[in-house]
Design a protein around this motif. Structure first.
Motif, PDB file in Angstrom:
ATOM      1  N   ALA A 232       0.814  -1.213   0.000  1.00 51.56           N
ATOM      2  CA  ALA A 232       0.000   0.000   0.000  1.00 51.56           C
ATOM      3  C   ALA A 232       0.847   1.263   0.000  1.00 51.56           C
ATOM      4  N   ASP A 233       2.108   1.159   0.488  1.00 50.39           N
ATOM      5  CA  ASP A 233       2.986   2.335   0.471  1.00 50.39           C
ATOM      6  C   ASP A 233       3.903   2.358  -0.746  1.00 50.39           C
ATOM      7  N   GLY A 234       3.646   1.481  -1.735  1.00 48.68           N
ATOM      8  CA  GLY A 234       4.304   1.602  -3.033  1.00 48.68           C
ATOM      9  C   GLY A 234       5.516   0.750  -3.268  1.00 48.68           C
ATOM     10  N   TYR A 235       5.883  -0.183  -2.365  1.00 52.23           N
ATOM     11  CA  TYR A 235       7.056  -1.042  -2.567  1.00 52.23           C
ATOM     12  C   TYR A 235       6.634  -2.354  -3.229  1.00 52.23           C
ATOM     13  N   ARG A 236       7.433  -2.787  -4.216  1.00 49.77           N
ATOM     14  CA  ARG A 236       7.067  -4.013  -4.910  1.00 49.77           C
ATOM     15  C   ARG A 236       7.296  -5.207  -3.995  1.00 49.77           C
ATOM     16  N   LEU A 253       2.564   7.473  -5.569  1.00 50.55           N
ATOM     17  CA  LEU A 253       1.202   7.857  -5.912  1.00 50.55           C
ATOM     18  C   LEU A 253       0.956   9.322  -5.590  1.00 50.55           C
ATOM     19  N   PRO A 254       0.168  10.017  -6.391  1.00 51.63           N
ATOM     20  CA  PRO A 254      -0.126  11.429  -6.125  1.00 51.63           C
ATOM     21  C   PRO A 254      -1.047  11.635  -4.930  1.00 51.63           C
ATOM     22  N   ALA A 255      -1.636  10.547  -4.440  1.00 45.07           N
ATOM     23  CA  ALA A 255      -2.553  10.620  -3.305  1.00 45.07           C
ATOM     24  C   ALA A 255      -2.399   9.337  -2.500  1.00 45.07           C
ATOM     25  N   PRO A 256      -2.861   9.304  -1.268  1.00 41.92           N
ATOM     26  CA  PRO A 256      -2.789   8.075  -0.480  1.00 41.92           C
ATOM     27  C   PRO A 256      -3.489   6.921  -1.187  1.00 41.92           C
ATOM     28  N   ALA A 257      -2.952   5.711  -1.001  1.00 39.44           N
ATOM     29  CA  ALA A 257      -3.519   4.549  -1.675  1.00 39.44           C
ATOM     30  C   ALA A 257      -4.988   4.372  -1.342  1.00 39.44           C
ATOM     31  N   SER A 258      -5.379   4.724  -0.140  1.00 37.19           N
ATOM     32  CA  SER A 258      -6.772   4.564   0.279  1.00 37.19           C
ATOM     33  C   SER A 258      -7.725   5.463  -0.515  1.00 37.19           C
ATOM     34  N   ALA A 259      -7.169   6.515  -1.152  1.00 38.01           N
ATOM     35  CA  ALA A 259      -8.011   7.456  -1.899  1.00 38.01           C
ATOM     36  C   ALA A 259      -8.199   7.049  -3.360  1.00 38.01           C
ATOM     37  N   ILE A 260      -7.507   5.988  -3.797  1.00 38.24           N
ATOM     38  CA  ILE A 260      -7.624   5.552  -5.186  1.00 38.24           C
ATOM     39  C   ILE A 260      -8.983   4.901  -5.398  1.00 38.24           C
ATOM     40  N   MET A 286      -7.292  -2.187   2.616  1.00 39.63           N
ATOM     41  CA  MET A 286      -6.346  -2.139   1.511  1.00 39.63           C
ATOM     42  C   MET A 286      -5.260  -3.184   1.735  1.00 39.63           C
ATOM     43  N   LEU A 287      -5.153  -4.151   0.812  1.00 41.71           N
ATOM     44  CA  LEU A 287      -4.161  -5.213   0.927  1.00 41.71           C
ATOM     45  C   LEU A 287      -2.916  -4.930   0.108  1.00 41.71           C
ATOM     46  N   GLY A 288      -3.048  -4.138  -0.933  1.00 43.36           N
ATOM     47  CA  GLY A 288      -1.901  -3.855  -1.790  1.00 43.36           C
ATOM     48  C   GLY A 288      -2.328  -3.116  -3.039  1.00 43.36           C
TER      49      GLY A 288
END
Length: 345
Positions: A232-236, A253-260, A286-288
């Motif tokens: 969720a914080d962008g690491y593969r 991400l331009p916004a927090p993953a939860s906002a996608i 959010m799992l990923g």
């Protein structure tokens, strides 16, 4: 006795229609109705209409223009240069054809050379055609197109001619409406089949225990781009192998993953490349993040959408299964440690 009245600003002669012509027109409409019931292809029906209208109404040319956006496209013709079909366009309001489309009124022109609305189209029009009649093709409130007839001899088309052309236009509108309905139905069925096939493929992978790597490979294959799973914080975290080769180790991400919402396109990597990022959720959790590369040459838009939707759902299921299995293992280990400690004491 014949009188004159204005239709669309040009003269139309009215009077008692010729009985033989009326019979010929009636026979034509009967044949058309029979052909419409037996011919499944709308293009063949339209060709039949254009081909036989000339003889039924006694003209040398019949042409069909269909509305595409704000332009009228020459779709079929009998008597003019058929090589121009699909190439000639008229803007709504342009020429006699465009004027009829804009005003939704028929036009009769005894001599096109004297008509201000007339527009010469190189490669299509010929000097030998003098008179013209044109009517709009409508389906309820919607404009569908325009049908034109032309003759080499000067002719003053009467109200019976206009009524006959209107009847033909109504048939054309009905054929096109049925064709559009059939096309939409076929598209919807194709989308349903595609969605079912993709869902079945992912379900089988999950039931067979293929694992997340195989699911990512399938997503990449169906979506036409490399696929990888990110935290969720962008690491593969997953996707090592052919399908994710060249994918960045981290995405920002331009916004927090939860906002996608459902999908977000970003540029990531070196050099930057477009990626579609889809949240992988189990309910509200959010799992990923699923990231898939964008390759316009390989991309099937509808297949990609379905692959991303079903792929992210099956990934959420697999991650939830892994989490549940890890929790069971943690508890078993805890219980085992407690038993060992209790026995030792």
């Amino acid at each position: 006795m014949k009188t004159r009245r204005n239709v669309a600003g040009v003269q139309v002669t009215t009077g008692v229609p010729d009985s033989s012509l009326a019979a010929r027109e009636l026979n034509f409409l009967v044949r058309l109705a029979q052909a419409a019931a037996s011919t499944p292809r709308p293009d063949e029906l339209l060709e039949l209409i254009i081909r036989e209208t000339t003889s039924a109404i006694g003209t040398d040319v019949c042409s069909l223009y269909l509305l595409t956006g704000r332009e009228l496209l020459l779709t079929a013709t009998n008597g003019l240069n058929e090589n121009m079909v699909g190439k000639v366009t008229m803007k709504v309001g342009e020429g006699i054809t465009g004027w009829v489309a804009e005003s939704r009124r028929p036009a009769v022109v005894p001599d096109v050379s004297q008509e201000p609305h007339w527009k010469w189209v190189p490669g299509l029009d010929e000097d030998r055609f003098h008179s013209m009649a044109s009517v709009p093709i409508e389906s309820g409130p919607r404009l569908v197109g325009v049908i034109n007839v032309q003759s080499t001899e000067r002719r003053e088309f009467n109200s019976g001619d206009i009524d006959f052309l209107r009847a033909i236009a109504a048939q054309v509108a009905g054929i096109l409406e049925r064709s559009e309905l059939q096309r939409r139905t076929e598209v919807q069925l194709a989308e349903i089949r595609l969605s079912h096939d993709i869902h079945e493929r992912f379900t089988n992978l999950s039931l067979d225990g293929a694992g997340i790597h195989s699911i990512l490979d399938a997503i990449g294959s169906l979506a036409g781009g490399r696929a990888a799973l990110y935290s969720a914080d962008g690491y593969r975290v997953r996707g090592a192998g052919e399908s994710s080769d060249g994918m960045p180790q981290r995405i920002h991400l331009p916004a927090p993953a939860s906002a996608i919402g459902r999908e977000l396109r970003i540029n990531a990597g070196r050099p930057p490349r477009p990626l579609d990022v889809i949240p992988v959720r189990a309910g509200a959790e959010m799992l990923g993040l699923l990231a898939v590369g964008v390759d316009e040459e390989k991309m099937d838009a509808e297949g990609r959408v379905r692959a991303l939707e079903h792929g992210s759902a099956i990934l959420a299921l697999e991650l939830a299964k892994e989490r549940a299995a890890a929790e069971v293992e943690r508890r078993l280990r805890g219980d085992l440690v407690e038993e060992v400690l209790a026995g030792g004491l």
